[in-house]
Design an enzyme around this catalytic site. Structure first.
Site, mmCIF file in Angstrom:
data_model
loop_
_atom_site.group_PDB
_atom_site.id
_atom_site.type_symbol
_atom_site.label_atom_id
_atom_site.label_comp_id
_atom_site.label_asym_id
_atom_site.label_seq_id
_atom_site.Cartn_x
_atom_site.Cartn_y
_atom_site.Cartn_z
ATOM 1 N N ASP A 99 0.873 -1.164 0.000
ATOM 2 C CA ASP A 99 0.000 0.000 0.000
ATOM 3 C C ASP A 99 0.911 1.216 0.000
ATOM 4 O O ASP A 99 1.841 1.291 0.802
ATOM 5 C CB ASP A 99 -0.833 -0.022 1.293
ATOM 6 C CG ASP A 99 -2.236 0.472 1.097
ATOM 7 O OD1 ASP A 99 -2.386 1.559 0.530
ATOM 8 O OD2 ASP A 99 -3.179 -0.220 1.543
ATOM 9 N N ASP A 201 -3.111 4.657 -2.341
ATOM 10 C CA ASP A 201 -4.205 5.189 -1.536
ATOM 11 C C ASP A 201 -4.748 6.483 -2.148
ATOM 12 O O ASP A 201 -3.963 7.354 -2.555
ATOM 13 C CB ASP A 201 -3.633 5.462 -0.135
ATOM 14 C CG ASP A 201 -4.707 5.759 0.885
ATOM 15 O OD1 ASP A 201 -5.530 4.866 1.155
ATOM 16 O OD2 ASP A 201 -4.720 6.874 1.431
ATOM 17 N N GLU A 264 -6.539 3.327 -5.877
ATOM 18 C CA GLU A 264 -7.807 3.365 -5.118
ATOM 19 C C GLU A 264 -8.576 4.597 -5.579
ATOM 20 O O GLU A 264 -8.114 5.724 -5.397
ATOM 21 C CB GLU A 264 -7.538 3.460 -3.610
ATOM 22 C CG GLU A 264 -8.839 3.330 -2.828
ATOM 23 C CD GLU A 264 -8.876 4.078 -1.500
ATOM 24 O OE1 GLU A 264 -9.734 3.755 -0.673
ATOM 25 O OE2 GLU A 264 -8.072 4.998 -1.290
ATOM 26 N N HIS A 325 -10.987 -3.061 3.632
ATOM 27 C CA HIS A 325 -10.930 -2.680 5.042
ATOM 28 C C HIS A 325 -11.728 -1.414 5.364
ATOM 29 O O HIS A 325 -11.737 -0.985 6.514
ATOM 30 C CB HIS A 325 -9.467 -2.494 5.441
ATOM 31 C CG HIS A 325 -8.817 -1.380 4.667
ATOM 32 N ND1 HIS A 325 -8.599 -1.449 3.306
ATOM 33 C CD2 HIS A 325 -8.390 -0.159 5.043
ATOM 34 C CE1 HIS A 325 -8.061 -0.321 2.903
ATOM 35 N NE2 HIS A 325 -7.921 0.478 3.930
ATOM 36 N N ASP A 326 -12.315 -0.791 4.348
ATOM 37 C CA ASP A 326 -13.122 0.417 4.584
ATOM 38 C C ASP A 326 -14.617 0.165 4.456
ATOM 39 O O ASP A 326 -15.412 1.089 4.663
ATOM 40 C CB ASP A 326 -12.737 1.506 3.562
ATOM 41 C CG ASP A 326 -11.317 1.988 3.727
ATOM 42 O OD1 ASP A 326 -10.831 2.036 4.876
ATOM 43 O OD2 ASP A 326 -10.686 2.315 2.702
HETATM 44 C C1 NOJ Z 1 -8.257 5.085 2.046
HETATM 45 C C2 NOJ Z 1 -7.872 3.953 2.937
HETATM 46 O O1 NOJ Z 1 -8.319 2.749 2.371
HETATM 47 C C3 NOJ Z 1 -8.488 4.241 4.275
HETATM 48 O O2 NOJ Z 1 -8.408 3.147 5.147
HETATM 49 C C4 NOJ Z 1 -7.800 5.454 4.848
HETATM 50 O O3 NOJ Z 1 -8.401 5.809 6.074
HETATM 51 C C5 NOJ Z 1 -7.894 6.634 3.887
HETATM 52 N N1 NOJ Z 1 -7.626 6.271 2.524
HETATM 53 C C6 NOJ Z 1 -6.914 7.704 4.270
HETATM 54 O O4 NOJ Z 1 -5.626 7.278 3.944
#
Ligand code: NOJ
Length: 532
Positions: A99, A201, A264, A325-326
């Protein structure tokens, strides 16, 4: 040729490192733990592991606040431990994707400490500093993703700094060539250590409006929604200049053989596909999150597949994601029965699948008691269901204490059903979702039509979605039928070889196909004897 490129025919498996395996006994997963568990991704049959951030971090956002781009946080291990992990993964034929978090650093990063030291500091312009508005307030109306303004006043120097996420995550100034150079060097640091690619990210955030214009209100916003959604992010992200920045990043990777750049990106389809780059010089795989937000019905899924296939540039390789994970766990979003349909869908669509750890055992969101909440989003906007801890809980490996995850106290609770739902138990159950995932992955590896064939929509009537995958070179053709409903459905297909059912209780020659509720099948039609 799809088969010549690993990230096209391969399957990516996301590991949230805090929750995969603890090797040190402190209750938090780490690199030695991942190494200890490499049997699992290898046994499952995936091609690459993507590890969420492992860099030194104060953990305000659990690693997405990086204090050093070229080190490993002691919680996770060391560079030596990292090298061991890469070597062992490679020896098993597994690629390693890191990442990369370039939009913001931690406020504890030495660059930001310098930047905030004075207006004259050489690193001042590495971050985004603006004078206060005439009333002394923030320079514009931009909001932070985890609630509140996207600007924090630095009393000492009298200016605001921008942070798209937490105040502890100041945004770097990607318009500054020095920042770009430093970040490219960080990429090379890991590429030189043998890393096979990066998941970048919030890549669409890197460039903001040069004039810092206010974002317009979002007419669809409701008070129960996240604060960030009050405004449409028109000026704070996805600016035209971003594509040159992504292309530069890609050029860094292209100096090494066989590396992958995954972006992402949460954007509508037409803007998402722009991230391939006009000349395919952008991200190899701009993450396609449509299945996460889709209505779980056959017509809705058929529509989004068709729209995605139509929107893809001719050279753009597709990809699909069910969770990360989000987001809420897929089994929680659509239920245990449909999670099997989702597995078959993910692994039979055209394009690279990304699988989130634990989804292969049907893990569900875990309720987190108030006193154990970790996620800063939940802490800042409590009670709205925004917290991400429930989808980040430790992997249960077996029925022993803490599921074999740790000998210490786990940083988040395990699912209360871990004694039943764990890797060891489900691996032995011939009808478990884990066995289904493994069989689907094996079939995808065995069948060129699934890995590389074109997508041919057949029908989406009522609850049943039917499509085919055709590989012209081999003449191989497979038909997939998925029942999104709770009624039995007869398929309009003659005799076939049933290669796999989500129920894992039948295979072989069938004269007709009757789908049971929430059943999906992969069929090799017997063309000469087809009834239609
Ligand atoms: C996306 C990530 O997947 C998330 O977990 C993170 O909190 C935010 N970007 C900020 O980096």
């Amino acid at each position: 040729m799809v088969d010549a490129v690993w990230w096209k025919h391969g399957i990516v498996y996301q590991i949230y490192p805090r929750s995969f395996q603890d090797g040190s006994g402190d209750g938090i997963g780490d690199l030695s733990g991942i190494r200890q568990r490499l049997d699992h991704p290898e046994w499952l049959g995936v091609d690459a592991i993507w590890i969420s951030p492992i860099y030194p971090s104060p953990m305000a956002d659990f690693g997405y606040d990086v204090a050093d781009y070229c080190e490993i946080d002691p919680v996770f291990g060391s560079l030596d431990e990292f090298d061991l992990l890469v070597a062992e993964a490679h020896a098993r034929g597994l690629k390693v994707i890191l990442d990369f978090v370039p939009n913001h650093s931690s406020d504890q990063h030495p660059w930001f400490r310098e930047s905030r030291a004075s207006r004259a500091n050489p690193k001042r312009n590495w971050y985004i500093w603006r004078d206060p508005a005439p009333d002394g307030g923030p320079p514009n109306n931009w909001l932070a993703n985890f609630g509140g303004s996207a600007w924090t006043l630095d009393e000492h120097t009298g200016q605001y700094y921008h942070h798209a996420f937490l105040p502890e995550q100041p945004d770097l100034n990607w318009r500054n060539p020095e920042v770009r150079r430093a970040m490219h060097d960080a990429l090379r640091f890991w590429l030189d250590r043998g890393v096979d690619g990066f998941r970048v990210d919030v890549i669409w955030h890197l460039i903001k409006d040069a004039q810092f214009r206010d974002n317009p209100p979002n007419p669809a916003w409701q008070p129960h929604n996240a604060g960030i959604d009050r405004l449409l992010q028109v000026h704070s992200a996805d600016q035209p200049e971003i594509h040159a920045v992504v292309a530069e990043m890609r050029a860094v990777l292209d100096a090494y053989p066989d590396r992958v750049l995954i972006g992402e990106i949460y954007l509508p389809l037409e803007r998402l596909v722009a991230y391939y780059g006009a000349e395919m010089e952008g991200a190899h795989l701009p993450f396609n999150f449509q299945l996460i937000f889709a209505d779980w019905t056959a017509p809705a899924i058929a529509k989004l597949i068709a729209e995605y296939e139509a929107a893809l540039p001719a050279e753009g390789w597709p990809n699909w994601v069910l969770g990360n994970h989000d987001q809420k766990r897929i089994a929680t979003r659509i239920g245990a029965a449909q999670a099997r349909i989702a597995a078959m869908l993910l692994l039979t669509l055209r394009g690279t699948p990304t699988l989130y750890y634990g989804d292969e055992i049907g893990m569900e969101n875990v309720a987190i008691p108030a006193d154990r909440v970790q996620d800063p989003w939940e802490r800042r906007e409590p009670g709205r269901g925004l917290g991400r801890d429930p989808a980040r809980t430790p992997m249960p490996w077996d029925g022993s204490r803490h599921g074999g995850f740790t000998t210490g106290e786990p940083w988040l609770p395990l699912s209360p059903d871990f004694a039943q739902r764990n890797v060891a138990r489900l691996a032995e159950d011939p009808q478990s979702i884990l066995t289904l995932y493994r069989d689907l992955i094996a079939l995808r590896r065995a069948q060129v039509a699934l890995r590389a064939g074109v997508h041919v929509p057949i029908s989406a009537e009522g609850d049943v979605l039917v499509y085919e995958r055709h590989d012209a070179a081999s003449g191989s053709r497979l038909r997939i039928a998925l029942n999104f409903g709770e009624e039995t459905r007869r398929l309009d297909i003659g005799p076939a070889q049933l290669l796999l059912s989500t129920a894992l209780d039948r295979a072989g020659h069938v004269d007709e196909v009757v789908l049971r509720p929430a059943e999906g099948v992969i069929l090799a039609p017997i063309a000469a004897r087809r009834a239609t």
